[in-house]
Design a protein around this motif. Structure first.
Motif: not given
Length: 135
Positions: A36-44, A74-79, A114-120
């Motif tokens: 689920e977070f692989a794309k965010g990690k790759m971008l990070f 939350t969606e608001a914080n991720i945005t 995606e980066i934010v989701k990975y970090m959170l």
């Protein structure tokens, strides 16, 4: 003899249900999180965010665990945080003190999020005091 074979089979089935193999669900969940977070990690990694951010220690910017304590996923914080990733933070304009974060204008909104989701996705640091109300 047949009763003994049935008893042996029942014992094996019962033992297999209580064996460490029961952790398969945990491993599947962990693998799902990894995927689920692989794309965010790759971008990070691609954007070299690791030069300033790490899982549990603040380097230049806050750690993942500090971010997760300040911003529930939350969606608001991720945005909001995705927008910050794209625009950057000027010195003394963020909630983390005088630290600056360079902008990442080549990232799309989706990539930044995606980066934010990975970090959170990491557990929040229970000892980190909240810097401001994000709710």
């Amino acid at each position: 003899m047949i009763k003994q074979i049935h008893l042996l089979l029942a014992s094996l089935i019962f033992a297999s249900c209580n064996s460490p193999g029961g952790k398969t669900a945990e491993k599947k969940e962990e693998k799902k999180d990894t995927i689920e977070f692989a794309k965010g990690k790759m971008l990070f990694d691609r954007e070299d965010c690791g030069g300033c951010h790490a899982e549990s220690q603040a380097i230049v910017g806050p750690s993942f665990q500090h971010l997760a304590a300040e911003y529930p996923a939350t969606e608001a914080n991720i945005t909001h945080l995705g927008h910050i990733v794209m625009l950057g933070v000027k010195p003394n304009q963020g909630i983390w003190g005088s630290r600056e974060m360079p902008p990442h204008p080549k990232l799309s909104r989706e990539e930044a999020e995606e980066i934010v989701k990975y970090m959170l996705s990491f557990p929040a640091d229970p000892n980190k005091p909240h810097l401001h109300n994000t709710k």
